[in-house]
Motif scaffolding. Structure first.
Motif, PDB file in Angstrom:
ATOM      1  N   MET A 127       0.819  -1.207   0.000  1.00 60.58           N
ATOM      2  CA  MET A 127       0.000   0.000   0.000  1.00 60.58           C
ATOM      3  C   MET A 127       0.859   1.265   0.000  1.00 60.58           C
ATOM      4  O   MET A 127       0.473   2.285  -0.572  1.00 60.58           O
ATOM      5  N   ARG A 128       2.044   1.204   0.604  1.00 58.64           N
ATOM      6  CA  ARG A 128       2.946   2.362   0.581  1.00 58.64           C
ATOM      7  C   ARG A 128       3.560   2.553  -0.807  1.00 58.64           C
ATOM      8  O   ARG A 128       3.721   3.679  -1.282  1.00 58.64           O
ATOM      9  N   ARG A 129       3.873   1.443  -1.446  1.00 56.33           N
ATOM     10  CA  ARG A 129       4.566   1.508  -2.737  1.00 56.33           C
ATOM     11  C   ARG A 129       3.631   1.932  -3.859  1.00 56.33           C
ATOM     12  O   ARG A 129       4.022   2.642  -4.779  1.00 56.33           O
ATOM     13  N   ASP A 130       2.374   1.493  -3.781  1.00 54.11           N
ATOM     14  CA  ASP A 130       1.424   1.774  -4.868  1.00 54.11           C
ATOM     15  C   ASP A 130       0.253   2.585  -4.330  1.00 54.11           C
ATOM     16  O   ASP A 130      -0.872   2.093  -4.230  1.00 54.11           O
ATOM     17  N   THR A 131       0.520   3.812  -3.966  1.00 55.01           N
ATOM     18  CA  THR A 131      -0.520   4.633  -3.334  1.00 55.01           C
ATOM     19  C   THR A 131      -1.627   5.039  -4.303  1.00 55.01           C
ATOM     20  O   THR A 131      -2.757   5.285  -3.883  1.00 55.01           O
ATOM     21  N   VAL A 178     -13.348  -7.264  -2.958  1.00 56.15           N
ATOM     22  CA  VAL A 178     -12.279  -6.267  -3.085  1.00 56.15           C
ATOM     23  C   VAL A 178     -12.263  -5.618  -4.477  1.00 56.15           C
ATOM     24  O   VAL A 178     -12.081  -4.399  -4.588  1.00 56.15           O
ATOM     25  N   PRO A 179     -12.473  -6.391  -5.574  1.00 57.80           N
ATOM     26  CA  PRO A 179     -12.446  -5.744  -6.893  1.00 57.80           C
ATOM     27  C   PRO A 179     -13.470  -4.623  -7.063  1.00 57.80           C
ATOM     28  O   PRO A 179     -13.242  -3.688  -7.828  1.00 57.80           O
ATOM     29  N   VAL A 180     -14.590  -4.729  -6.333  1.00 60.39           N
ATOM     30  CA  VAL A 180     -15.598  -3.668  -6.414  1.00 60.39           C
ATOM     31  C   VAL A 180     -15.015  -2.345  -5.926  1.00 60.39           C
ATOM     32  O   VAL A 180     -15.338  -1.273  -6.430  1.00 60.39           O
ATOM     33  N   GLN A 181     -14.122  -2.438  -4.924  1.00 59.88           N
ATOM     34  CA  GLN A 181     -13.501  -1.229  -4.388  1.00 59.88           C
ATOM     35  C   GLN A 181     -12.652  -0.508  -5.431  1.00 59.88           C
ATOM     36  O   GLN A 181     -12.440   0.700  -5.337  1.00 59.88           O
ATOM     37  N   PRO A 185     -13.959   5.860  -5.594  1.00 56.97           N
ATOM     38  CA  PRO A 185     -12.976   6.916  -5.312  1.00 56.97           C
ATOM     39  C   PRO A 185     -12.418   6.813  -3.900  1.00 56.97           C
ATOM     40  O   PRO A 185     -11.392   7.416  -3.586  1.00 56.97           O
ATOM     41  N   GLU A 186     -13.095   6.012  -3.059  1.00 59.81           N
ATOM     42  CA  GLU A 186     -12.660   5.830  -1.677  1.00 59.81           C
ATOM     43  C   GLU A 186     -11.829   4.571  -1.494  1.00 59.81           C
ATOM     44  O   GLU A 186     -11.612   4.130  -0.371  1.00 59.81           O
ATOM     45  N   MET A 187     -11.365   3.975  -2.594  1.00 63.74           N
ATOM     46  CA  MET A 187     -10.693   2.675  -2.510  1.00 63.74           C
ATOM     47  C   MET A 187      -9.550   2.664  -1.498  1.00 63.74           C
ATOM     48  O   MET A 187      -9.482   1.794  -0.635  1.00 63.74           O
ATOM     49  N   ASN A 188      -8.636   3.620  -1.610  1.00 61.09           N
ATOM     50  CA  ASN A 188      -7.479   3.631  -0.718  1.00 61.09           C
ATOM     51  C   ASN A 188      -7.902   3.786   0.737  1.00 61.09           C
ATOM     52  O   ASN A 188      -7.306   3.178   1.632  1.00 61.09           O
ATOM     53  N   TYR A 189      -8.920   4.595   0.966  1.00 62.68           N
ATOM     54  CA  TYR A 189      -9.415   4.787   2.336  1.00 62.68           C
ATOM     55  C   TYR A 189      -9.987   3.479   2.885  1.00 62.68           C
ATOM     56  O   TYR A 189      -9.682   3.091   4.017  1.00 62.68           O
ATOM     57  N   ILE A 190     -10.796   2.801   2.067  1.00 62.35           N
ATOM     58  CA  ILE A 190     -11.410   1.544   2.513  1.00 62.35           C
ATOM     59  C   ILE A 190     -10.343   0.488   2.796  1.00 62.35           C
ATOM     60  O   ILE A 190     -10.389  -0.226   3.809  1.00 62.35           O
ATOM     61  N   LEU A 191      -9.347   0.397   1.914  1.00 63.39           N
ATOM     62  CA  LEU A 191      -8.261  -0.559   2.128  1.00 63.39           C
ATOM     63  C   LEU A 191      -7.476  -0.214   3.398  1.00 63.39           C
ATOM     64  O   LEU A 191      -7.048  -1.114   4.131  1.00 63.39           O
TER      65      LEU A 191
END
Length: 253
Positions: A127-131, A178-181, A185-191
């Motif tokens: 998650m840090r590498r691919d923000t 997970v693919p739905v996320q 636009p909130e994908m990173n937040y949800i993850l």
């Protein structure tokens, strides 16, 4: 040295697995329609394997919940209401909560904690590498691995079997939605929220806080609920849900 008969047994196992995978694929891709009758002879001809592995495959998919036996003989492809899908996710979350509580109350080894922590560190690094463009396939792989580690910590074969059954429904597994996320636009937040819950449940297990560990994992399943709610209102998102062809959606105004 291979004893006489072992090659035959190996071939039988291979044929059975092949039949299970092929039959499951037909169901999940919608090539067998929801409610359609599925007979043993029909599948022998379609899959090109003998009756014994086909029979085993049919029984296995019934156990997974993708087929149901019908009184006249044979099976039919199961359909699921939206309510049943939400319940399947809730059941999986409840069982994972129980696994977390058992792990906390029984205690786990330092090696088990380290193994789980290493998995979470790999997710953190991803998650840090691919923000901006997270590798979802790798995330799904690591996420599934963490959930498997969690179940193993409970050290309960009975619970593991029930969880395997609950997660066998394609839309109810820990990473199914997970693919739905990826379209949100909130994908990173949800993850990030999901990953924080992973860290919190591991800390609760390490501190022997059973009730807290259970509550976190039950809440964790609510993320899947949220993704499902999103998918049910958008066909493009629904197409990303595994086994979506089996879900009977209610008519919305």
């Amino acid at each position: 040295m291979i004893k006489a008969g072992e090659n035959g047994n190996d071939r039988s196992v291979t044929q059975t697995v092949r039949a299970q995978l092929a039959l499951r694929d037909l169901v999940l891709r919608g090539e067998l329609n929801p409610g359609e009758r599925v007979s043993e002879l029909q599948m022998v001809e379609r899959l090109g394997v003998s009756r014994t592995p086909v029979r085993s495959a049919l029984i296995r998919l019934e156990e997974e919940g993708l087929l149901e036996a019908i009184p006249s003989g044979g099976f039919s492809v199961k359909t699921f209401s939206e309510k049943e899908v939400f319940e399947a996710i809730e059941i999986r979350g409840t069982l994972e909560g129980l696994a977390a509580r058992l792990a906390a109350e029984r205690g786990v080894s330092r090696a088990e904690i380290r193994n789980a922590a290493n998995c979470l560190e790999a997710i953190d690094e991803l998650m840090r590498r691919d923000t901006t463009d997270i590798d979802l396939s790798r995330y799904v792989e690591l996420n599934a691995h963490f959930h498997e580690i969690l179940v193993g910590m409970a050290d309960s074969q009975a619970l593991a079997r029930q969880l395997e059954r609950a997660s066998a429904l394609p839309f109810a597994s820990p990473s199914a939605l997970v693919p739905v996320q990826s379209r949100s636009p909130e994908m990173n937040y949800i993850l990030s929220v999901a990953q924080d819950q992973h860290h919190c449940v591991l800390a609760a297990i390490e501190r022997r806080e059973g009730a807290r560990a259970e509550a976190i994992m039950r809440e964790h399943a609510r993320i899947a609920h949220r993704n499902l709610e999103r998918a049910l209102t958008n066909q493009r998102d629904m197409d990303l849900v595994p086994g979506s062809v089996l879900i009977k959606r209610r008519i919305r105004a």
